[in-house]
Design a protein around this motif. Structure first.
Motif, PDB file in Angstrom:
ATOM      1  N   LYS A 205       0.881  -1.166   0.134  1.00  7.19           N
ATOM      2  CA  LYS A 205      -0.128  -0.035  -0.085  1.00  7.19           C
ATOM      3  C   LYS A 205       0.937   1.213   0.130  1.00  7.19           C
ATOM      4  O   LYS A 205       0.537   2.341  -0.399  1.00  7.19           O
ATOM      5  N   THR A 206       2.132   1.156   0.378  1.00 11.71           N
ATOM      6  CA  THR A 206       3.084   2.456   0.660  1.00 11.71           C
ATOM      7  C   THR A 206       4.191   1.925  -0.425  1.00 11.71           C
ATOM      8  O   THR A 206       4.454   0.668  -0.625  1.00 11.71           O
ATOM      9  N   TYR A 207       5.004   2.933  -0.620  1.00 10.00           N
ATOM     10  CA  TYR A 207       6.297   2.752  -1.404  1.00 10.00           C
ATOM     11  C   TYR A 207       7.104   1.838  -0.644  1.00 10.00           C
ATOM     12  O   TYR A 207       7.886   1.171  -1.123  1.00 10.00           O
ATOM     13  N   GLN A 346       1.437   4.454  -1.916  1.00  8.55           N
ATOM     14  CA  GLN A 346       1.503   5.891  -1.372  1.00  8.55           C
ATOM     15  C   GLN A 346       3.242   6.303  -1.498  1.00  8.55           C
ATOM     16  O   GLN A 346       4.088   5.356  -0.798  1.00  8.55           O
ATOM     17  N   GLY A 350       2.372  10.465   1.855  1.00 10.04           N
ATOM     18  CA  GLY A 350       1.346   9.658   2.044  1.00 10.04           C
ATOM     19  C   GLY A 350      -0.042   9.748   1.063  1.00 10.04           C
ATOM     20  O   GLY A 350      -1.109   9.213   1.371  1.00 10.04           O
ATOM     21  N   HIS A 352      -1.423   8.662  -3.007  1.00 16.48           N
ATOM     22  CA  HIS A 352      -1.405   7.729  -4.154  1.00 16.48           C
ATOM     23  C   HIS A 352      -1.504   8.626  -5.284  1.00 16.48           C
ATOM     24  O   HIS A 352      -2.481   9.463  -5.506  1.00 16.48           O
TER      25      HIS A 352
END
Ligand code: CA
Length: 538
Positions: A205-207, A346, A350, A352
């Motif tokens: 969901k995040t980098y 993200q 934070g 997208h």
């Protein structure tokens, strides 16, 4: 000895052509296995206008030479069904000048220009056409279009951005670019879902999570062959490196098509921002750890076919329809294969963010060589591709070959739908990037439902960064912009490659890099871009 029908031979040397009774048109050298010369035993009857009159642009068959090589892999093929059909319909036949053997489109274009043998029709890249047009290699199309190209003119009247986009700094138009029907989501993030499942991992969901997944792909042998041969992140374009900048809120801004950093109406050249350094430092680390294809700068257009086909590629940033099609084409070859679209991980803030977008107009198009003896027929031929018939032909190919009609609806043939539809269409000469309107209907016909959903999700969730507008430059600005942009962007790309591949250490050379950019005129470069941008935003 000569054909009864009047083949009009032009281009290389009319004298030479007259001496060759069999009439090998142009100077086709490559592709000899598939390319047939225009032989004297070709159908003898002169095609009369008769029922084709509607789309004919020349009473007698007219051969025009064409230079077309683009994307480092597509060369004009005299056997393309689409262009043969166009020849039947218009009486104008394009004959390739034999670029099929090379793989460096840009170099081949420059050689063609340097040879002083500019063919009748020239296919080329936007900026190249805008550079060589004003230097005398190409004709200005403005008047020709106004007088002889009703379909194109109608399109241009409807969308004034088209001429703005196509025109060179001298205000003249030297090429007829490709058009996309609809704009919006272009590329997005795709990952091997079956590998995630196999390794018990969640969708990142995040980098940082994305990094962890790439790391696991590299180290935990998801393809199960006992070797760390996985290529976690890959791209079929060197832009794949720049696609990662978005995770660090950095931007490249080196090309018209890429974002300049914008804040409160003020533009900054991406590579001069502090986060650019952070981004490159991180990406270099990823590269060093084997998370990025070691050949990302050189592997080229086939990277996706090769790495997915060999069950090595893990994730990429690319177009949805063509990438998701591998789920179908590789189903047998790689059991369980599943490429899935994920939301852009993200970034450091934070958010997208999807930084690419579908431009309205494409990078390539046809122009008319300055020495062309048939400018009127040539522009009428280019206009044909904007007619209903030409649009259908360019998009869907030839009826009975690449598609059939059922109850008036176009249905792509099984031959097209097998494997990668777009790739299959290219072989017919359809869907190539030249001046016509590429239809969303085609995209929908060959897309999987997942890909249509993915596009909708990306739009609905508003991941898209606001597209950077196509700016108009004054002649003076344009001249400055082009000169500075080539020099500066070339330098930045060279440095980025060195840093990422570890040939240079960004910690040590960054200050020198910034100084060099100053010396090269990055402030002036930014000012030019700023003045065009401010004018646009007014
Ligand atoms: Ca492995």
């Amino acid at each position: 000895m000569m054909n009864k029908k009047t083949r009009i031979k032009k281009g290389i040397s009319i004298v030479l052509a007259m001496g060759l009774a069999t009439g090998l048109v142009g100077c086709s050298t490559g592709n000899s296995s598939t390319e047939k010369p225009v032989a004297s035993n070709a159908p003898a009857a002169t095609p009369e206008p008769k029922k084709l009159a509607g789309s004919l642009v020349s009473e007698k068959p007219l051969d025009l030479t064409v230079h077309m090589h683009y994307g480092d892999r597509f060369a004009f093929d005299n056997n393309w069904a689409v262009f043969k059909k166009a020849g039947e319909l218009t009486n104008v036949n394009l004959k390739g000048t034999g670029q099929s053997s090379g793989s460096k489109s840009g170099e081949m274009f420059n050689l063609m220009i340097a040879s002083n043998e500019v063919p009748d029709i020239v296919h080329g890249f936007r900026e190249t056409m805008k550079t060589y047009g004003p230097q005398g290699a190409l004709m200005d199309l403005t008047d020709l279009i106004n007088k002889n190209a009703p379909n194109l003119k109608k399109f241009m009247d409807k969308d004034p951005d088209y001429a703005r986009y196509a025109k060179a700094a001298d205000g003249k138009m030297y090429f007829v670019p490709y058009v996309f029907d609809g704009s919006g989501v272009s590329k997005g993030w795709l990952i091997r879902k079956d590998w995630l499942t196999k390794l018990g991992l969640q969708v990142p969901k995040t980098y940082q999570e994305y990094y962890n997944v790439l790391k696991a792909f590299k180290e935990k042998d998801p393809n199960g062959n006992g070797k760390a041969d996985e290529v976690p992140y890959f791209s079929r374009d060197t832009s794949g490196i720049y696609d990662l900048l978005v995770f660090f809120d950095a931007t490249y801004g080196g090309d018209l098509t890429l974002q300049w950093a914008e804040s409160g109406g003020k533009l900054t050249y991406g590579p001069t921002q502090p986060q650019f350094k952070t981004a490159i430092t991180n990406i270099a680390k990823w590269y060093k750890e084997g998370l990025i294809d070691i050949e990302i700068f050189t592997r080229g257009a086939k990277a996706r076919d090769v790495l997915l086909g060999e069950n090595k590629g893990g994730s990429t940033h690319d177009f949805f329809p063509s990438t998701l099609n591998f789920n179908r084409s590789l189903a047998t070859q790689v059991p369980g294969f599943e490429m899935a679209v994920i939301a852009p991980p993200q970034n450091v803030n934070g958010k997208h963010v999807e930084a690419t977008w579908q431009q309205k107009f494409g990078n390539h198009g046809f122009g008319i060589g300055a020495k062309n003896k048939y400018p009127v027929e040539s522009i009428k031929y280019l206009d044909f591709w904007f007619s209903e018939e030409g649009t259908r032909l360019a998009n869907f190919g030839v009826e009975g070959q690449s598609y059939t009609k059922e109850n008036g609806q176009i249905k792509m043939s099984p031959e097209v739908m097998k494997g990668t539809p777009l790739e299959n269409m290219y072989k017919f000469g359809a869907q190539h990037e030249f001046g016509y309107v590429q239809s969303l209907d085609f995209t929908k016909l060959v897309s999987t439902p997942e890909s249509i959903t993915a596009v909708e999700d990306y739009s609905k969730n508003q991941y898209m960064k606001k597209p950077f507008p196509i700016l108009n430059y004054t002649a003076e600005e344009k001249k400055k912009f082009d000169t500075l942009s080539v020099a500066i962007n070339t330098y930045v790309r060279e440095m980025v490659q060195k840093w990422i591949m570890g040939a240079d250490d960004i910690e040590k050379s960054y200050d020198g890099f910034m100084k060099k950019l100053k010396d090269m005129g990055v402030d002036e470069f930014t000012e030019v871009q700023q003045s065009a941008y401010s004018r646009y935003m007014k």
